[in-house]
Design a protein around this motif. Structure first.
Motif, short mmCIF file in Angstrom:
data_model
loop_
_atom_site.label_atom_id
_atom_site.label_comp_id
_atom_site.label_asym_id
_atom_site.label_seq_id
_atom_site.Cartn_x
_atom_site.Cartn_y
_atom_site.Cartn_z
N ALA A 135 0.84 -1.20 0.00
CA ALA A 135 0.00 0.00 0.00
C ALA A 135 0.88 1.26 0.00
O ALA A 135 0.61 2.21 -0.74
N ALA A 136 1.92 1.26 0.81
CA ALA A 136 2.83 2.42 0.86
C ALA A 136 3.57 2.58 -0.47
O ALA A 136 3.73 3.69 -0.98
N PHE A 137 4.01 1.47 -1.05
CA PHE A 137 4.69 1.49 -2.35
C PHE A 137 3.76 2.10 -3.41
O PHE A 137 4.15 2.96 -4.20
N GLY A 138 2.50 1.67 -3.40
CA GLY A 138 1.51 2.17 -4.36
C GLY A 138 1.25 3.66 -4.21
O GLY A 138 1.02 4.36 -5.20
N LYS A 139 1.29 4.17 -2.98
CA LYS A 139 1.08 5.60 -2.76
C LYS A 139 2.30 6.42 -3.18
O LYS A 139 2.17 7.51 -3.72
N LEU A 140 3.48 5.91 -2.90
CA LEU A 140 4.70 6.66 -3.22
C LEU A 140 5.01 6.66 -4.71
O LEU A 140 5.45 7.66 -5.26
N TRP A 141 4.82 5.53 -5.36
CA TRP A 141 5.17 5.40 -6.78
C TRP A 141 3.90 5.15 -7.60
O TRP A 141 3.64 4.05 -8.05
N ARG A 142 3.11 6.21 -7.78
CA ARG A 142 1.87 6.11 -8.56
C ARG A 142 2.17 6.11 -10.04
O ARG A 142 3.15 6.69 -10.49
N GLY A 143 1.30 5.50 -10.78
CA GLY A 143 1.40 5.53 -12.24
C GLY A 143 2.71 4.95 -12.74
O GLY A 143 3.17 3.93 -12.27
N GLY A 144 3.33 5.62 -13.68
CA GLY A 144 4.55 5.14 -14.31
C GLY A 144 5.80 5.34 -13.48
O GLY A 144 6.87 4.86 -13.85
N SER A 145 5.71 6.04 -12.34
CA SER A 145 6.93 6.30 -11.57
C SER A 145 7.51 5.03 -10.95
O SER A 145 8.66 5.02 -10.56
N ALA A 146 6.71 3.97 -10.86
CA ALA A 146 7.21 2.71 -10.29
C ALA A 146 7.85 1.83 -11.35
O ALA A 146 8.34 0.75 -11.03
N GLU A 147 7.88 2.30 -12.59
CA GLU A 147 8.41 1.47 -13.67
C GLU A 147 9.83 1.02 -13.35
O GLU A 147 10.71 1.82 -13.06
N GLY A 148 10.03 -0.28 -13.38
CA GLY A 148 11.34 -0.85 -13.12
C GLY A 148 11.65 -1.06 -11.65
O GLY A 148 12.72 -1.53 -11.31
N LEU A 149 10.73 -0.69 -10.75
CA LEU A 149 10.96 -0.85 -9.32
C LEU A 149 10.04 -1.93 -8.76
O LEU A 149 8.98 -2.20 -9.31
N ASP A 150 10.45 -2.51 -7.65
CA ASP A 150 9.62 -3.47 -6.92
C ASP A 150 9.94 -3.29 -5.44
O ASP A 150 10.80 -2.48 -5.07
N PHE A 151 9.27 -4.02 -4.58
CA PHE A 151 9.47 -3.88 -3.14
C PHE A 151 9.42 -5.25 -2.48
O PHE A 151 8.95 -6.23 -3.07
N TYR A 152 9.89 -5.28 -1.24
CA TYR A 152 9.75 -6.46 -0.40
C TYR A 152 9.81 -6.02 1.05
O TYR A 152 10.39 -4.99 1.37
N PRO A 153 9.19 -6.78 1.97
CA PRO A 153 9.29 -6.47 3.39
C PRO A 153 10.42 -7.27 4.05
O PRO A 153 10.70 -8.40 3.66
N VAL A 154 11.05 -6.65 5.03
CA VAL A 154 12.03 -7.34 5.87
C VAL A 154 11.33 -7.61 7.20
O VAL A 154 10.87 -6.69 7.86
N LEU A 155 11.25 -8.88 7.55
CA LEU A 155 10.45 -9.32 8.69
C LEU A 155 11.28 -9.57 9.94
O LEU A 155 12.45 -9.94 9.85
N PRO A 156 10.63 -9.46 11.11
CA PRO A 156 11.27 -9.96 12.33
C PRO A 156 11.35 -11.48 12.25
O PRO A 156 10.68 -12.10 11.42
N THR A 157 12.17 -12.06 13.08
CA THR A 157 12.23 -13.52 13.20
C THR A 157 11.58 -13.90 14.53
O THR A 157 11.28 -13.04 15.35
N ALA A 158 11.40 -15.19 14.75
CA ALA A 158 10.84 -15.64 16.03
C ALA A 158 11.69 -15.13 17.19
O ALA A 158 11.16 -14.73 18.24
#
Length: 157
Positions: free
Chosen positions: A104-127
């Motif tokens: 959702a945050a990625f979609g708000k920051l990089w609307r339309g064509g500005s996300a072209e060529g970019l992707d995202f991933y989350p870094v999670l806590p461990t147990a």
């Protein structure tokens, strides 16, 4: 005639050699398993900061994430944090939360064509980090085809 044969053999060897040349780097899809809160160095990264993919360090005897100024073409850039609610650690639920909220945050920051060529991933806590109270999930933007050309965060209007 011997020269012609030698040229033919050399050409055949060269053409066979191209079968064993490594292909150019294929785009890499990073997942929530790419690195986690226990990856050395990741807890020192703050929102907006850039860092390289983890690499093995003989000194640390572990994979280490290294901060890199965004101007130096880093592999990743942290673009925010989301927080999981307290409760028992459930990795699939925490991962789903990370993909949803970071997406959702990625979609708000990089609307339309500005996300072209970019992707995202989350870094999670461990147990283990969860047991110590860690509820932060880092949202990271990257370019699957290579390094970022500098900070990719959109400028605030």
């Amino acid at each position: 005639m011997a020269v012609t044969r030698w040229i033919a053999v050399a050409a055949s060897v060269l053409s066979l050699g191209t079968l064993f040349v490594a292909p150019p780097d294929a785009p890499m899809k990073k997942t929530d398993a790419f690195l986690d809160a226990e990856t050395t160095g990741v807890l020192g990264i703050e929102a907006t900061e850039c860092f390289d993919d983890p690499a093995y360090s003989r000194m640390a005897n572990d994979r280490v994430v290294i901060y890199r100024p965004c101007e130096e073409s880093a592999d990743n850039q942290a673009f925010g944090f989301v927080y999981a609610p307290d409760g028992a650690f459930d990795r699939p639920a925490v991962a789903a939360l990370g993909w949803d909220r970071c997406g959702a945050a990625f979609g708000k920051l990089w609307r339309g064509g500005s996300a072209e060529g970019l992707d995202f991933y989350p870094v999670l806590p461990t147990a283990e980090t969860w047991a110590d109270g860690d509820r932060a999930l880092m949202c990271v933007v990257y370019r699957p085809g290579g390094k970022l050309p500098g900070s990719v965060l959109p400028l605030a209007n």
